[in-house]
Design a protein around this motif. Structure first.
Motif, short mmCIF file in Angstrom:
data_model
loop_
_atom_site.label_atom_id
_atom_site.label_comp_id
_atom_site.label_asym_id
_atom_site.label_seq_id
_atom_site.Cartn_x
_atom_site.Cartn_y
_atom_site.Cartn_z
N THR A 1 79.14 59.56 46.48
CA THR A 1 78.43 60.60 45.72
C THR A 1 79.29 61.13 44.57
O THR A 1 78.76 61.67 43.61
N ALA A 2 80.60 60.96 44.65
CA ALA A 2 81.48 61.40 43.56
C ALA A 2 81.40 60.45 42.36
O ALA A 2 81.94 60.76 41.30
N SER A 3 80.72 59.33 42.51
CA SER A 3 80.65 58.31 41.46
C SER A 3 79.48 58.47 40.52
O SER A 3 79.30 57.65 39.62
N VAL A 4 78.66 59.51 40.70
CA VAL A 4 77.42 59.62 39.92
C VAL A 4 77.65 59.70 38.41
O VAL A 4 76.78 59.33 37.63
N GLY A 5 78.80 60.15 37.97
CA GLY A 5 79.08 60.26 36.55
C GLY A 5 79.61 58.98 35.92
O GLY A 5 79.75 58.90 34.71
N LEU A 6 79.87 57.97 36.74
CA LEU A 6 80.41 56.72 36.21
C LEU A 6 79.34 55.91 35.49
O LEU A 6 78.16 55.95 35.86
N ASP A 7 79.77 55.16 34.49
CA ASP A 7 78.84 54.27 33.78
C ASP A 7 78.25 53.25 34.75
O ASP A 7 78.91 52.84 35.71
N PHE A 8 77.03 52.82 34.46
CA PHE A 8 76.42 51.76 35.25
C PHE A 8 77.35 50.55 35.18
O PHE A 8 77.73 50.12 34.09
N PRO A 9 77.74 49.99 36.33
CA PRO A 9 78.84 49.01 36.35
C PRO A 9 78.49 47.59 35.91
O PRO A 9 79.39 46.78 35.75
N LEU A 10 77.23 47.28 35.73
CA LEU A 10 76.84 45.92 35.37
C LEU A 10 76.14 45.91 34.02
O LEU A 10 75.94 46.96 33.40
#
Length: 119
Positions: A65-74
């Motif tokens: 849930t801490a990853s929600v701000g990360l860019d879409f990885p693909l």
């Protein structure tokens, strides 16, 4: 609009009709992230070419849930497919609001969009 992991979850919430958190969302962020991680594993199995940048021998990243701000990885060409997978997998949960037929259609749409040739 930036395409992030959080935006996948937000679009999934729209399709799940789960945008109002009173008293709580029907699908928690943790459940939606779990579905997103499932989509990553399925995408790796069906389209390993999407993971060439990160390496085919490296484990698939498990997001939290801490990853929600990360860019879409693909590649963004599979972004919508991920939204459909998250919605479909979420609706598979036994729930009074779920509809297995719709979930199946959405999961199949994920596979179809992943494996279709775009010209």
């Amino acid at each position: 609009m930036a395409r992030t992991i959080g935006s996948v979850l937000a679009e999934a919430r729209t399709l799940l009709q789960d945008k109002v958190a009173l008293p709580a969302y029907r699908y928690s962020d943790a459940e939606l992230i779990e579905a997103f991680n499932g989509a990553m594993v399925e995408a790796r199995a069906k389209r390993p070419d999407l993971f060439l940048v990160s390496g085919l021998r490296t484990p698939v990243v498990a997001y939290t849930t801490a990853s929600v701000g990360l860019d879409f990885p693909l590649d963004l060409s599979v972004y919508d497919a991920f939204v459909y997978y998250v919605v479909g997998r979420s609706e598979l949960r036994e729930d009074t609001f779920s509809e297995d037929g719709r979930a199946t259609v959405l999961m199949n749409k994920f596979v179809s969009q992943l494996t279709s040739v775009v010209s």
